[in-house]
Write a protein that holds these residues in place. Structure first.
Motif, mmCIF file in Angstrom:
data_model
loop_
_atom_site.group_PDB
_atom_site.id
_atom_site.type_symbol
_atom_site.label_atom_id
_atom_site.label_comp_id
_atom_site.label_asym_id
_atom_site.label_seq_id
_atom_site.Cartn_x
_atom_site.Cartn_y
_atom_site.Cartn_z
ATOM 1 N N GLU A 1 -4.079 9.957 4.900
ATOM 2 C CA GLU A 1 -4.529 9.848 6.293
ATOM 3 C C GLU A 1 -4.769 8.387 6.644
ATOM 4 N N LEU A 2 -5.218 7.618 5.652
ATOM 5 C CA LEU A 2 -5.483 6.194 5.884
ATOM 6 C C LEU A 2 -4.874 5.368 4.753
ATOM 7 N N TYR A 3 -3.997 4.439 5.123
ATOM 8 C CA TYR A 3 -3.385 3.538 4.140
ATOM 9 C C TYR A 3 -3.802 2.119 4.486
ATOM 10 N N MET A 4 -4.460 1.429 3.547
ATOM 11 C CA MET A 4 -4.908 0.057 3.807
ATOM 12 C C MET A 4 -4.161 -0.903 2.895
ATOM 13 N N ALA A 5 -3.538 -1.911 3.502
ATOM 14 C CA ALA A 5 -2.727 -2.861 2.730
ATOM 15 C C ALA A 5 -3.334 -4.250 2.856
ATOM 16 N N PHE A 6 -3.702 -4.836 1.726
ATOM 17 C CA PHE A 6 -4.310 -6.177 1.721
ATOM 18 C C PHE A 6 -3.376 -7.149 1.007
ATOM 19 N N GLY A 7 -2.973 -8.186 1.721
ATOM 20 C CA GLY A 7 -2.089 -9.185 1.110
ATOM 21 C C GLY A 7 -0.771 -8.593 0.693
ATOM 22 N N VAL A 8 -0.252 -7.720 1.551
ATOM 23 C CA VAL A 8 1.042 -7.060 1.311
ATOM 24 C C VAL A 8 1.987 -7.523 2.423
ATOM 25 N N SER A 9 3.150 -8.083 2.040
ATOM 26 C CA SER A 9 4.033 -8.628 3.080
ATOM 27 C C SER A 9 4.699 -7.530 3.910
ATOM 28 N N GLY A 10 5.024 -6.391 3.260
ATOM 29 C CA GLY A 10 5.684 -5.305 3.998
ATOM 30 C C GLY A 10 7.186 -5.303 3.782
ATOM 31 N N ALA A 11 7.606 -5.580 2.542
ATOM 32 C CA ALA A 11 9.037 -5.502 2.206
ATOM 33 C C ALA A 11 9.524 -4.069 2.403
ATOM 34 N N ILE A 12 10.829 -3.912 2.753
ATOM 35 C CA ILE A 12 11.315 -2.550 3.041
ATOM 36 C C ILE A 12 11.125 -1.607 1.855
ATOM 37 N N GLN A 13 11.229 -2.166 0.651
ATOM 38 C CA GLN A 13 11.064 -1.285 -0.517
ATOM 39 C C GLN A 13 9.631 -0.766 -0.605
ATOM 40 N N HIS A 14 8.676 -1.550 -0.125
ATOM 41 C CA HIS A 14 7.289 -1.065 -0.122
ATOM 42 C C HIS A 14 7.094 -0.061 1.015
ATOM 43 N N LEU A 15 7.631 -0.406 2.188
ATOM 44 C CA LEU A 15 7.451 0.478 3.357
ATOM 45 C C LEU A 15 8.067 1.858 3.111
ATOM 46 N N ALA A 16 9.128 1.894 2.279
ATOM 47 C CA ALA A 16 9.779 3.185 1.986
ATOM 48 C C ALA A 16 8.787 4.182 1.396
ATOM 49 N N GLY A 17 7.734 3.673 0.772
ATOM 50 C CA GLY A 17 6.779 4.571 0.126
ATOM 51 C C GLY A 17 5.577 4.919 0.975
ATOM 52 N N ILE A 18 5.450 4.309 2.166
ATOM 53 C CA ILE A 18 4.211 4.534 2.930
ATOM 54 C C ILE A 18 4.458 5.046 4.346
ATOM 55 N N LYS A 19 5.730 5.267 4.686
ATOM 56 C CA LYS A 19 6.020 5.508 6.106
ATOM 57 C C LYS A 19 5.435 6.819 6.637
ATOM 58 N N ASP A 20 5.100 7.751 5.759
ATOM 59 C CA ASP A 20 4.512 9.004 6.239
ATOM 60 C C ASP A 20 2.988 8.944 6.335
ATOM 61 N N SER A 21 2.406 7.767 6.057
ATOM 62 C CA SER A 21 0.946 7.633 6.186
ATOM 63 C C SER A 21 0.562 7.834 7.650
ATOM 64 N N LYS A 22 -0.583 8.488 7.865
ATOM 65 C CA LYS A 22 -0.961 8.794 9.264
ATOM 66 C C LYS A 22 -1.415 7.530 9.977
ATOM 67 N N VAL A 23 -2.256 6.731 9.319
ATOM 68 C CA VAL A 23 -2.742 5.491 9.918
ATOM 69 C C VAL A 23 -2.596 4.365 8.893
ATOM 70 N N ILE A 24 -1.961 3.281 9.327
ATOM 71 C CA ILE A 24 -1.784 2.139 8.416
ATOM 72 C C ILE A 24 -2.603 0.957 8.929
ATOM 73 N N VAL A 25 -3.420 0.419 8.042
ATOM 74 C CA VAL A 25 -4.237 -0.754 8.372
ATOM 75 C C VAL A 25 -3.738 -1.910 7.489
ATOM 76 N N ALA A 26 -3.446 -3.056 8.096
ATOM 77 C CA ALA A 26 -2.958 -4.183 7.301
ATOM 78 C C ALA A 26 -3.817 -5.412 7.532
ATOM 79 N N VAL A 27 -4.114 -6.117 6.432
ATOM 80 C CA VAL A 27 -4.823 -7.398 6.525
ATOM 81 C C VAL A 27 -3.941 -8.429 5.821
ATOM 82 N N ASN A 28 -3.533 -9.429 6.566
ATOM 83 C CA ASN A 28 -2.649 -10.446 6.006
ATOM 84 C C ASN A 28 -2.918 -11.749 6.733
#
Ligand code: FAD
Length: 361
Positions: free
Chosen positions: A300-327
């Motif tokens: 329901e909540l995915y929090m990414a800290f210091g994550v650039s957001g490469a497509i290979q990473h995004l492939a694993g999180i795209k079904d998260s309901k809410v994504i929070v990013a700090v960069n």
């Protein structure tokens, strides 16, 4: 977004979830024959794993009059406990088949694949054989398909009919519609994050049958040997099914600093995730990797800290309901998929969150 707003949003987590978060999947089916599905069930410490129940949900979408059998293998009392739980894990399960033998004490692929073929010969033809796209399913089902001389369809995210499926390709950048035209059975691995389990009121207990293994030949099990298993922190929720996932990237810089991520996950009652860069740098073990070559998550909540957001990473999180990013880089690609983004230094933001978030209840 300001820190104060992020903090407010996090303390009111429930409101973060959009009203249409639990999408319903419409099914087009032209079923003309009875669907009979065998599901390879995963269990641990006497309990059936959540991904197996999601696979049952997927099996139900193959056709209206489908019968669903769960196959559990293992040995001893924990297997029988898991079987008993499996019998009532979902009202659509019609039968639980139990293979109780020391030979299945560990989930080795070769004996398991032979077992599936054995069960199929003993109990009649199944139109479909399913497992979740976990390391368990991905290890066993290709071998099952090879034994049966059929082509497996992997990573199914949507079922359009008994033989028509959607699966991601190119690291999830495109979806491919696949029609299976080969001989039966249709062998599928299911991406379980795409088949959420909704609460069911109906309670039903399926029959439990012990499989007679007297003709299961010893040579079936001789090719592989169990060496060992290392299990990480069992206190935290499982990464694949956690409601909250807190992920750290390369920017954490050390094992010591990664504890910030672990402390925040602890406070939010969530699981810890990591990018491949963080895993490769040795900050955390590789079973915490999220992405194309790691775990697929849909919290329901995915929090990414210091994550650039490469497509290979995004492939694993795209079904998260809410994504929070700090960069600290305002142009980081992660902000293109984030629902809430904060441009800032994680070494300031996480301690502030730890200080201000309420204690876990
Ligand atoms: C075939 C293949 C498969 C792959 N599979 C995966 C996979 O499954 N999962 C995966 O994650 N990757 C995978 N990768 C790797 C992927 O391409 C990226 O290299 C990786 O995801 C980058 O990790 P990162 O975001 O931690 O590191 P980086 O790309 O280095 O990003 C670090 C980010 O941290 C930010 N930052 C730095 N300091 C701070 C600070 N103090 N505060 C806040 N932000 C800061 C930077 O601005 C930067 O955006 C795969 C690659 C290939 C080729």
């Amino acid at each position: 977004m300001t820190r104060a707003l992020l903090l407010r949003a996090l303390t009111k987590k429930k409101k973060l979830v959009p009203p249409n978060a639990h999408r319903s999947i419409s099914i087009i089916t032209n079923l003309s024959r009875c669907i009979s599905t065998l599901i390879l069930a995963e269990h641990e410490s006497g309990s059936i794993k959540p991904q197996t129940v999601s696979t049952v949900v997927a099996a139900n979408q193959l056709g209206e009059s489908s019968s669903v059998s769960l196959l559990l293998a293992g040995s001893g009392s924990s297997l029988q406990e898991a079987a008993s739980q499996a019998a009532s894990c979902h009202p659509s399960v019609s039968e639980v088949l139990v293979a109780d033998s020391d030979r299945f004490e560990y989930p080795l692929a070769e004996p398991w694949a032979k077992l599936v073929d054995f069960v199929r010969q003993q109990r009649g033809d199944y139109s479909h054989i399913l497992a979740s796209s976990s390391s368990f399913g991905k290890n066993i089902l290709p071998r099952v398909a090879a034994l049966l001389d059929v082509s497996p369809v992997t990573d199914v995210v949507k079922i359009l009919g008994p033989n028509e499926f959607i699966r991601p390709i190119y690291a999830g950048n495109a979806l491919c519609r696949v029609r299976y035209t080969g001989p039966g059975p249709c062998v599928l691995t299911i991406r379980t994050t795409s088949f959420p389990v909704t609460p069911v009121t109906e309670s039903k207990k399926a029959t439990i049958s012990q499989i007679d293994l007297s003709n299961f030949k010893e040579e079936f099990v001789s090719r592989s040997r169990y060496v060992g298993q290392s299990t990480q922190d069992t206190e935290r929720p499982d990464l694949g099914s956690a409601r909250v996932v807190v992920t750290g990237g390369r920017a954490l810089k050390s094992v010591e600093n990664f504890k910030l991520i672990e402390n925040l996950a602890e406070k939010l009652g969530g699981a810890v995730g990591a990018t491949r860069a963080a895993v490769d740098a040795g900050y955390v073990p590789n079973d915490l990797q999220v992405g194309q070559t790691g775990k697929i998550v849909a919290p329901e909540l995915y929090m990414a800290f210091g994550v650039s957001g490469a497509i290979q990473h995004l492939a694993g999180i795209k079904d998260s309901k809410v994504i929070v990013a700090v960069n600290k880089d305002a142009d980081a690609p992660i902000f293109q998929v984030a629902d809430y983004g904060l441009v800032g230094d994680l070494f300031e933001v996480i301690p502030e969150l730890l200080e201000k978030l309420p204690e876990k209840k």
